[in-house]
Design a protein around this motif. Structure first.
Motif, PDB file in Angstrom:
ATOM      1  N   ILE A   1      36.400 -80.011   8.203  1.00 56.48           N
ATOM      2  CA  ILE A   1      37.494 -79.913   7.689  1.00 56.48           C
ATOM      3  C   ILE A   1      37.454 -78.571   6.620  1.00 56.48           C
ATOM      4  O   ILE A   1      38.398 -77.760   6.679  1.00 56.48           O
ATOM      5  CB  ILE A   1      38.427 -81.108   7.215  1.00 56.48           C
ATOM      6  CG1 ILE A   1      38.535 -82.044   8.398  1.00 56.48           C
ATOM      7  CG2 ILE A   1      39.793 -80.796   6.618  1.00 56.48           C
ATOM      8  CD1 ILE A   1      39.137 -83.624   7.977  1.00 56.48           C
ATOM      9  N   LYS A   2      36.796 -78.893   5.677  1.00 48.51           N
ATOM     10  CA  LYS A   2      36.667 -77.924   4.429  1.00 48.51           C
ATOM     11  C   LYS A   2      36.312 -76.553   5.139  1.00 48.51           C
ATOM     12  O   LYS A   2      37.105 -75.656   4.964  1.00 48.51           O
ATOM     13  CB  LYS A   2      35.664 -78.248   3.464  1.00 48.51           C
ATOM     14  CG  LYS A   2      35.373 -77.155   2.365  1.00 48.51           C
ATOM     15  CD  LYS A   2      34.640 -77.744   1.199  1.00 48.51           C
ATOM     16  CE  LYS A   2      34.343 -77.038   0.111  1.00 48.51           C
ATOM     17  NZ  LYS A   2      33.628 -77.241  -0.809  1.00 48.51           N
TER      18      LYS A   2
ATOM     19  N   TYR B   1      40.761 -70.932   8.513  1.00 48.08           N
ATOM     20  CA  TYR B   1      42.165 -70.995   8.803  1.00 48.08           C
ATOM     21  C   TYR B   1      42.859 -70.171   7.972  1.00 48.08           C
ATOM     22  O   TYR B   1      43.861 -69.417   8.214  1.00 48.08           O
ATOM     23  CB  TYR B   1      42.755 -72.110   9.022  1.00 48.08           C
ATOM     24  CG  TYR B   1      43.880 -72.679   9.876  1.00 48.08           C
ATOM     25  CD1 TYR B   1      44.677 -72.067  10.964  1.00 48.08           C
ATOM     26  CD2 TYR B   1      45.023 -73.192   8.921  1.00 48.08           C
ATOM     27  CE1 TYR B   1      45.722 -72.394  11.478  1.00 48.08           C
ATOM     28  CE2 TYR B   1      46.258 -73.334   9.235  1.00 48.08           C
ATOM     29  CZ  TYR B   1      46.643 -73.143  10.522  1.00 48.08           C
ATOM     30  OH  TYR B   1      47.896 -73.267  11.066  1.00 48.08           O
ATOM     31  N   TRP B   2      43.060 -70.543   6.603  1.00 46.33           N
ATOM     32  CA  TRP B   2      43.711 -69.963   5.592  1.00 46.33           C
ATOM     33  C   TRP B   2      43.321 -68.366   5.437  1.00 46.33           C
ATOM     34  O   TRP B   2      44.309 -67.824   4.470  1.00 46.33           O
ATOM     35  CB  TRP B   2      43.658 -70.702   4.270  1.00 46.33           C
ATOM     36  CG  TRP B   2      44.154 -72.223   4.552  1.00 46.33           C
ATOM     37  CD1 TRP B   2      45.346 -72.690   5.237  1.00 46.33           C
ATOM     38  CD2 TRP B   2      43.707 -73.493   3.697  1.00 46.33           C
ATOM     39  NE1 TRP B   2      45.478 -74.063   5.103  1.00 46.33           N
ATOM     40  CE2 TRP B   2      44.531 -74.628   4.257  1.00 46.33           C
ATOM     41  CE3 TRP B   2      42.693 -73.866   2.772  1.00 46.33           C
ATOM     42  CZ2 TRP B   2      44.353 -75.996   3.696  1.00 46.33           C
ATOM     43  CZ3 TRP B   2      42.462 -74.839   2.501  1.00 46.33           C
ATOM     44  CH2 TRP B   2      43.360 -76.072   2.732  1.00 46.33           C
ATOM     45  N   GLU B   3      42.412 -67.740   5.816  1.00 42.40           N
ATOM     46  CA  GLU B   3      41.981 -66.460   5.619  1.00 42.40           C
ATOM     47  C   GLU B   3      43.185 -65.630   6.234  1.00 42.40           C
ATOM     48  O   GLU B   3      43.475 -64.631   5.654  1.00 42.40           O
ATOM     49  CB  GLU B   3      40.611 -66.341   6.386  1.00 42.40           C
ATOM     50  CG  GLU B   3      39.494 -66.690   5.371  1.00 42.40           C
ATOM     51  CD  GLU B   3      38.226 -66.437   6.133  1.00 42.40           C
ATOM     52  OE1 GLU B   3      38.243 -65.893   7.168  1.00 42.40           O
ATOM     53  OE2 GLU B   3      37.070 -66.813   5.411  1.00 42.40           O
TER      54      GLU B   3
ATOM     55  N   ILE C   1      50.526 -73.364   2.171  1.00 44.11           N
ATOM     56  CA  ILE C   1      49.257 -73.144   1.578  1.00 44.11           C
ATOM     57  C   ILE C   1      49.198 -71.433   1.316  1.00 44.11           C
ATOM     58  O   ILE C   1      49.793 -70.879   2.513  1.00 44.11           O
ATOM     59  CB  ILE C   1      48.050 -73.654   2.346  1.00 44.11           C
ATOM     60  CG1 ILE C   1      48.224 -75.240   2.937  1.00 44.11           C
ATOM     61  CG2 ILE C   1      46.573 -73.115   1.731  1.00 44.11           C
ATOM     62  CD1 ILE C   1      48.088 -75.808   1.188  1.00 44.11           C
ATOM     63  N   GLN C   2      48.693 -70.914   0.317  1.00 51.19           N
ATOM     64  CA  GLN C   2      48.690 -69.363   0.230  1.00 51.19           C
ATOM     65  C   GLN C   2      47.505 -69.111   0.877  1.00 51.19           C
ATOM     66  O   GLN C   2      46.596 -69.624   1.250  1.00 51.19           O
ATOM     67  CB  GLN C   2      48.570 -69.121  -1.262  1.00 51.19           C
ATOM     68  CG  GLN C   2      49.827 -69.242  -1.812  1.00 51.19           C
ATOM     69  CD  GLN C   2      49.812 -68.676  -3.189  1.00 51.19           C
ATOM     70  OE1 GLN C   2      49.946 -67.733  -3.421  1.00 51.19           O
ATOM     71  NE2 GLN C   2      49.594 -69.694  -4.351  1.00 51.19           N
TER      72      GLN C   2
ATOM     73  N   GLY D   1      41.357 -80.929  -3.974  1.00 49.02           N
ATOM     74  CA  GLY D   1      42.502 -79.853  -4.488  1.00 49.02           C
ATOM     75  C   GLY D   1      42.129 -78.492  -4.041  1.00 49.02           C
ATOM     76  O   GLY D   1      40.908 -78.219  -3.603  1.00 49.02           O
ATOM     77  N   LEU D   2      42.953 -77.585  -4.125  1.00 43.84           N
ATOM     78  CA  LEU D   2      42.800 -76.197  -3.925  1.00 43.84           C
ATOM     79  C   LEU D   2      42.856 -75.290  -5.135  1.00 43.84           C
ATOM     80  O   LEU D   2      43.397 -75.621  -6.273  1.00 43.84           O
ATOM     81  CB  LEU D   2      44.008 -75.784  -2.963  1.00 43.84           C
ATOM     82  CG  LEU D   2      44.203 -76.355  -1.556  1.00 43.84           C
ATOM     83  CD1 LEU D   2      45.214 -75.851  -0.809  1.00 43.84           C
ATOM     84  CD2 LEU D   2      42.966 -76.350  -0.804  1.00 43.84           C
TER      85      LEU D   2
END
Length: 196
Positions: free
Chosen positions: A19-20, A26-28, A40-41, A79-80
């Protein structure tokens, strides 16, 4: 993350590592929607997981005993590194705030979320036979009982969210809306009886 991969998720460290890795990829390239709610940024990364000493302190500060699946989650990530963003659908000043809760930054928030759910359900910390709950994101709560299902809890508005923590995380990150097999969920447990 594909539905096939999603269906294989359990609460092992390997599942959380997957997942990490997939979420950071995915967030890139994620683009923000013009909507209400936390997002999510771009280029967010997970903070380093916790040591055993930190896990012990976290549990002590919350007055909870974490399940092995919750410990595995926090051993892997915590957390992020960037705050979430709420652009209020373009109708106001942009806000920044916590998305996935972390230690030690969000202990007070976690406590207040738990207290709010208990109050809205006419319960106290001392109510007998109530399995502890812990939020990991907004109003997503892991039930710390033998089933360890995830419920979405907003006051006394409670619905099933996922059959375990790893699938709850993946559902929130990748917008996977899998069918929950309620045949394997005990509907007569304390929190499940409160589902709307």
């Amino acid at each position: 993350m594909t539905n096939k991969t999603f269906n294989t998720l359990d609460c092992s460290i390997a599942s959380y590592q997957l997942i990490k890795k997939e979420s950071e990829k995915y967030w890139e390239n994620i683009k923000l929607d013009t909507c209400w709610g936390w997002q999510i940024q771009k280029d967010s990364k997970w903070k380093t997981g916790l040591s055993e000493i930190q896990l012990e302190d976290f549990q002590k500060k919350l007055g909870l005993t974490f399940s092995e699946s919750l410990k595995n989650y926090f051993r892997t990530m915590n957390g992020l590194d960037k705050l979430g963003i709420n652009n209020k659908a373009g109708e106001g000043e942009i806000e920044f705030g916590t998305t996935f809760y972390s230690y030690p930054d969000d202990i007070d928030t976690i406590k207040s979320q738990i207290a709010w759910i208990l109050k809205e359900n006419n319960l106290t910390d001392n109510t007998l036979n109530v399995p502890p709950i812990i939020p990991y994101l907004g109003h997503r709560f892991l039930i710390l009982d033998e089933e360890e299902s995830v419920l979405s809890m907003y006051g006394n508005d409670i619905i099933f969210w996922a059959e375990n923590l790893s699938k709850g995380l993946a559902s929130d990150i990748f917008s996977i809306h899998a069918t929950i097999d309620t045949d394997n969920i005990k509907m007569n447990t304390f929190w499940n009886k409160r589902i709307m």
